[in-house]
Design a protein around this motif. Structure first.
Motif, short mmCIF file in Angstrom:
data_model
loop_
_atom_site.label_atom_id
_atom_site.label_comp_id
_atom_site.label_asym_id
_atom_site.label_seq_id
_atom_site.Cartn_x
_atom_site.Cartn_y
_atom_site.Cartn_z
N ASN A 162 -7.25 -77.19 -85.53
CA ASN A 162 -6.05 -77.67 -86.24
C ASN A 162 -4.96 -78.30 -85.37
O ASN A 162 -3.80 -78.27 -85.73
CB ASN A 162 -5.41 -76.53 -87.05
N VAL A 163 -5.35 -78.83 -84.24
CA VAL A 163 -4.34 -79.49 -83.40
C VAL A 163 -4.38 -81.01 -83.57
O VAL A 163 -3.49 -81.70 -83.10
CB VAL A 163 -4.50 -79.13 -81.90
N GLY A 164 -5.44 -81.51 -84.25
CA GLY A 164 -5.53 -82.95 -84.48
C GLY A 164 -6.68 -83.63 -83.73
O GLY A 164 -6.71 -84.85 -83.62
N LYS A 165 -7.63 -82.84 -83.23
CA LYS A 165 -8.76 -83.42 -82.48
C LYS A 165 -9.58 -84.39 -83.32
O LYS A 165 -9.82 -85.51 -82.90
CB LYS A 165 -9.72 -82.31 -82.01
N SER A 166 -10.02 -83.91 -84.49
CA SER A 166 -10.89 -84.78 -85.31
C SER A 166 -10.14 -86.01 -85.76
O SER A 166 -10.72 -87.09 -85.83
CB SER A 166 -11.44 -84.07 -86.54
N THR A 167 -8.86 -85.83 -86.08
CA THR A 167 -8.07 -86.99 -86.50
C THR A 167 -8.06 -88.04 -85.39
O THR A 167 -8.28 -89.22 -85.64
CB THR A 167 -6.63 -86.55 -86.83
N GLN B 248 -2.10 -88.82 -86.18
CA GLN B 248 -1.96 -89.31 -87.55
C GLN B 248 -1.71 -90.82 -87.56
O GLN B 248 -2.34 -91.55 -88.32
CB GLN B 248 -0.78 -88.60 -88.20
#
Ligand code: GDP
Length: 369
Positions: free
Chosen positions: A11-16, A245
């Motif tokens: 939930n830190v934004g890796k996949s994003t 994002q």
């Protein structure tokens, strides 16, 4: 190409971030000859404005930029080094990368749970570092056990064994103090002796501070970013602020609207370019070019490589049969307008085996086959 592994807590934004990388790669793939993209590997071109200028001057049919491979290493969580879940498999993926990008959450969003309940870059960084350290310690223990048995027969292998043992013991000591292997002062021989272990904490790390879009124009106004910056300098690592994002939204916009969007956020370029440049810097990478009618191409080498070694990046035969290199700096090439003109003006130098290739050199290799 250069491989960078993306790690971080859930939930830190890796996949994003990774998906943005993949989308970017797909968009470029229309223009550049890239190979297929595996599910957890995204390939993007290294942006370099010099390429289009060289290709115009050489009237090249195609342009081939250098590329960088991003590997999504999800699943590196607390306990990974103990083989919890699929942890060990992920750690083995990290062994293959040249550098580690750790995404650190610096954006606040109450709807997105943080695994530890609150935004805390220091704790996030510590958790990942500890996992990497545990994994290295485990490897070193096993290796030391072997090396200490002293199986070497002749003097030369004995010396090698001795060098490795001393390197392993030095590293073990610092790892136990919670310090990464890259912080251990080693001789070149010692470094070589343990290279085969591909120790995780030997790899350079770049911290990727994932910030809210409102922080992009001035990331250091965010106290979490300042904390990551402090830790990064303490750990001799790099830092890039990015909004995963925004990167993801950018890929959905037509090219001409991207600049406008970035401007509205108070920045001039996408964070991906920054991330790539930082990776290059941290790894001590340099670029040289080949440029002709067929193609203009960027090649990636390590700082300090000699002309034959640089030629070897194109093909090992080029290195073996190396005779000399004709070379001109990028600036001289552009000032002269072509390779032929550079030659006429005496700007094209003939360099031998000892020549250390410089950033931006345009090279033409002469070799025996
Ligand atoms: P991963 O588990 O590290 O791969 O995290 P994800 O990329 O799946 O992101 C987790 C959640 O955080 C998703 O709902 C994303 O949309 C969201 N997210 C990622 N980056 C940002 C960001 O920069 N700002 C905000 N507000 N949310 C983000």
């Amino acid at each position: 190409s250069v491989k960078a592994g993306i790690v971080g807590l859930p939930n830190v934004g890796k996949s994003t971030l990774f998906n943005a990388v993949v989308e970017n790669g797909k968009a470029q793939a229309a223009n550049f000859p890239f190979c297929t993209i595996e599910p957890n590997v995204g390939i993007v071109a290294v942006p370099d404005p010099r390429l289009s200028i060289l290709s115009q001057l050489s009237k090249s049919h195609r342009v081939v930029p250098a590329s960088i491979e991003f590997v999504d290493i999800a699943g590196l969580v607390k306990g990974a080094s103990q083989g919890e879940g699929l942890g060990n498999k992920f750690l083995s993926h990290i062994r293959e990368v040249d550098s580690i990008l750790q995404v650190v959450r610096c954006f606040e969003d109450n709807d997105i749970v943080h695994v530890n309940g609150k935004i805390d870059p220091k704790s996030d960084i510590d958790v990942i570092n500890l996992e990497l350290i545990f994994s290295d310690l485990d490897q070193i223990d096993k290796r030391l056990e072997k090396v200490r048995k002293g199986k070497a027969k002749d003097a030369q292998s004995k010396l090698k064994e001795e060098t490795e043992r001393s390197a392993l013991e030095k590293i073990q000591k610092l790892l136990m103090d919670g310090k990464p292997a890259r912080s251990v002062p080693l001789t070149d021989f010692e470094k070589d002796s343990i290279r085969h272990l591909c120790l995780l904490t030997m790899k350079p790390i770049i911290y990727v501070a994932n910030v809210a879009e409102t922080d992009l124009s001035e990331p250091s106004s965010n106290p979490h970013v300042r904390e990551v910056l402090r830790l990064a300098s303490e750990l001799q690592s790099g830092l890039v602020s990015i909004s995963a994002q925004v990167e993801s939204e950018l890929t959905e916009l037509p090219l001409e609207e991207r600049i406008e969007y970035l401007k509205s956020l108070g920045v001039s370029e996408s964070g991906l370019g920054n991330l790539i440049r930082e990776t290059y810097d941290l790894l001590g990478l340099r670029t040289y070019f080949t440029s002709g009618e067929k193609e203009t191409k960027a090649w990636t080498i390590l700082a300090g490589m000699t002309a034959p070694q640089a030629a070897g990046v194109i093909h090992s035969d080029f290195e073996k049969g190396f005779i000399r290199a004709e070379t001109v700096s990028y600036d001289d090439f552009v000032a002269a307008g072509s390779l032929a003109a550079a030659r006429e003006k005496g700007l094209l130098r003939s360099e031998g085996k000892e020549y250390v290739v410089q950033e931006g050199d345009v090279m033409l290799f002469r070799f025996n086959v």
